[in-house]
Design an enzyme around this catalytic site. Structure first.
Site, PDB file in Angstrom:
ATOM      1  N   ASP A  66       0.847  -1.203   0.000  1.00 38.80           N
ATOM      2  CA  ASP A  66       0.000   0.000   0.000  1.00 38.80           C
ATOM      3  C   ASP A  66       0.884   1.256   0.000  1.00 38.80           C
ATOM      4  OD1 ASP A  66       0.896  -0.524   2.638  1.00 38.80           O
ATOM      5  OD2 ASP A  66      -0.796   0.560   3.533  1.00 38.80           O
ATOM      6  N   HIS A  86       9.284   0.134   9.118  1.00 40.52           N
ATOM      7  CA  HIS A  86       8.438  -1.058   9.253  1.00 40.52           C
ATOM      8  C   HIS A  86       8.610  -1.995   8.054  1.00 40.52           C
ATOM      9  CE1 HIS A  86       6.386   0.778  12.641  1.00 40.52           C
ATOM     10  NE2 HIS A  86       6.109   1.852  11.916  1.00 40.52           N
TER      11      HIS A  86
HETATM   12  C1  BDR Z   1       2.504  -0.324   8.643  1.00 37.27           C
HETATM   13  O1  BDR Z   1       1.403   0.552   8.392  1.00 37.27           O
HETATM   14  C2  BDR Z   1       1.669   1.375   7.282  1.00 37.27           C
HETATM   15  O2  BDR Z   1       1.435   2.698   7.616  1.00 37.27           O
HETATM   16  C3  BDR Z   1       3.121   1.187   6.936  1.00 37.27           C
HETATM   17  O3  BDR Z   1       3.333   1.276   5.541  1.00 37.27           O
HETATM   18  C4  BDR Z   1       3.442  -0.188   7.458  1.00 37.27           C
HETATM   19  O4  BDR Z   1       3.134  -1.185   6.519  1.00 37.27           O
HETATM   20  C5  BDR Z   1       3.134   0.041   9.973  1.00 37.27           C
HETATM   21  O5  BDR Z   1       2.240  -0.127  11.024  1.00 37.27           O
HETATM   22 CA    CA Z   2       2.773  -0.612   4.168  1.00 40.07          CA
END
Ligand code: BDR
Ligand code: CA
Length: 318
Positions: free
Chosen positions: A10, A241
């Site tokens: 995403d 992340h």
């Molecule tokens: C996850 O949530 C999204 O905002 C980031 O891309 C990552 O995949 C982190 O909690």
């Molecule tokens: Ca993500």
């Protein structure tokens, strides 16, 4: 050729970093990007996925659009204060010249996994709706993939979207519960480890000063994301992340893991919380976890090595 990987994503600033890191890693062969809502709506994350590939000169990699809403409820909406109005840290209109495949994400996942039984890894960087849809349509998918690696969840630490839930899981808890319960080899790279991986400001500056086209895109994308983390988490730098999952593929031994069945709460104020059962298994397990497969849950990480790998891959070339 490297390990074949489909990235369900995403984008999203940290998704962009993860995709560019994977593309710069000869150990991996990116077969396709499949898109999902999360950091922005699916039409926007899809345009962003196409743009990232165009930027990297990899328009040979197909992009398939995925679900626009979670399984049980409408999409909650984008988070422009974290990922920008365009989902890539800015307000500029993103206008890729390439197009998505006709096949939708879930079918692309199944087709590519069927083409190479036992070889393909699914790297999930967003809400797990596409994977759940694919599993529902094709239950034999569980025997076709090599491994599923998920950025999402929080076993033993607080959430980031709510006090108890991580953003990707919180965006579709029903899908996540299906994916963690499917019985395929699955690894959870959640906040337990990603909140231990801070990409410091000085290293961000090195990456965004690099001359390769991906780094030029990140120079535009990262500042707003960085300002968000600095303001809300009081750190110098950003939590990486999604790139942590790519580091897991490259060097799994820098992570420590536990093996627990995981359920996802779908009710009430703790909706989206991933709950491991750390106690009795089999018949002695509490009913909600009884018979559930074990998940490989990352609980420790050598964060310095993740940072080193990320910096190395993102500054290559140009
Ligand atoms: C996850 O949530 C999204 O905002 C980031 O891309 C990552 O995949 C982190 O909690
Ligand atoms: Ca993500």
């Amino acid at each position: 050729m490297g390990r074949p990987v489909i990235i369900d994503t995403d984008p999203g600033v940290d998704d962009a970093m993860a995709i560019l890191m994977a593309l710069a890693s000869p150990e991996l062969e990116v077969l396709a990007l499949t898109t999902i809502f999360g950091n922005a709506a699916t039409d926007r994350t899809t345009r962003n996925a196409l743009t990232i590939l165009e930027t990297a000169g990899r328009t040979d990699i197909p992009v398939s659009a995925g679900a626009v809403d979670p399984i049980a409820v409408p999409f909650k909406g984008p988070v422009p204060f974290v990922h920008g109005e365009n989902g890539l840290g800015g307000t500029r209109t993103i206008s890729p010249t390439t197009e998505v495949t006709q096949a939708l994400a879930a079918e692309t996942i199944y087709t590519l996994a069927s083409d190479r039984p036992g070889e393909v890894t699914l790297l999930a960087l967003g809400p797990l709706t596409n994977l759940a849809v694919a599993l529902d349509a094709h239950p034999d998918l569980i025997d076709l993939v090599d491994e599923v690696v998920v950025m999402g969840g929080n076993a033993l630490v607080p959430g980031n979207a709510t006090p108890v839930a991580e953003a990707n899981i919180n965006n579709d808890p029903e899908a996540a519960d299906a994916v963690f319960g499917a019985g395929w080899p699955i690894t959870m790279v959640g906040l337990d480890v990603t909140h231990q991986v801070n990409l410091p400001g000085a290293v961000i500056d090195t990456i965004t000063a690099a001359s390769n086209p991906g780094a030029r895109l990140l120079a535009e994308a990262i500042p707003l994301y960085r300002a968000f983390f600095e303001a809300t988490n009081n750190i110098d730098g950003i939590y990486v992340h999604d790139p942590s999952t790519v580091a897991y593929l490259l060097e799994p031994d820098i992570f420590t893991t536990d093996h627990w069945p995981v359920r996802v709460e779908t009710e009430s104020f703790s909706r989206g919380k991933t709950w491991p059962n750390m106690g009795d298994t089999d018949d002695a397990a509490p009913p909600a976890w009884r018979g559930r497969p074990v998940v490989n849950v990352c609980t420790g990480v050598n964060g310095d090595r993740v940072v080193e790998l990320l910096a190395d891959r993102l500054t290559k070339g140009g």
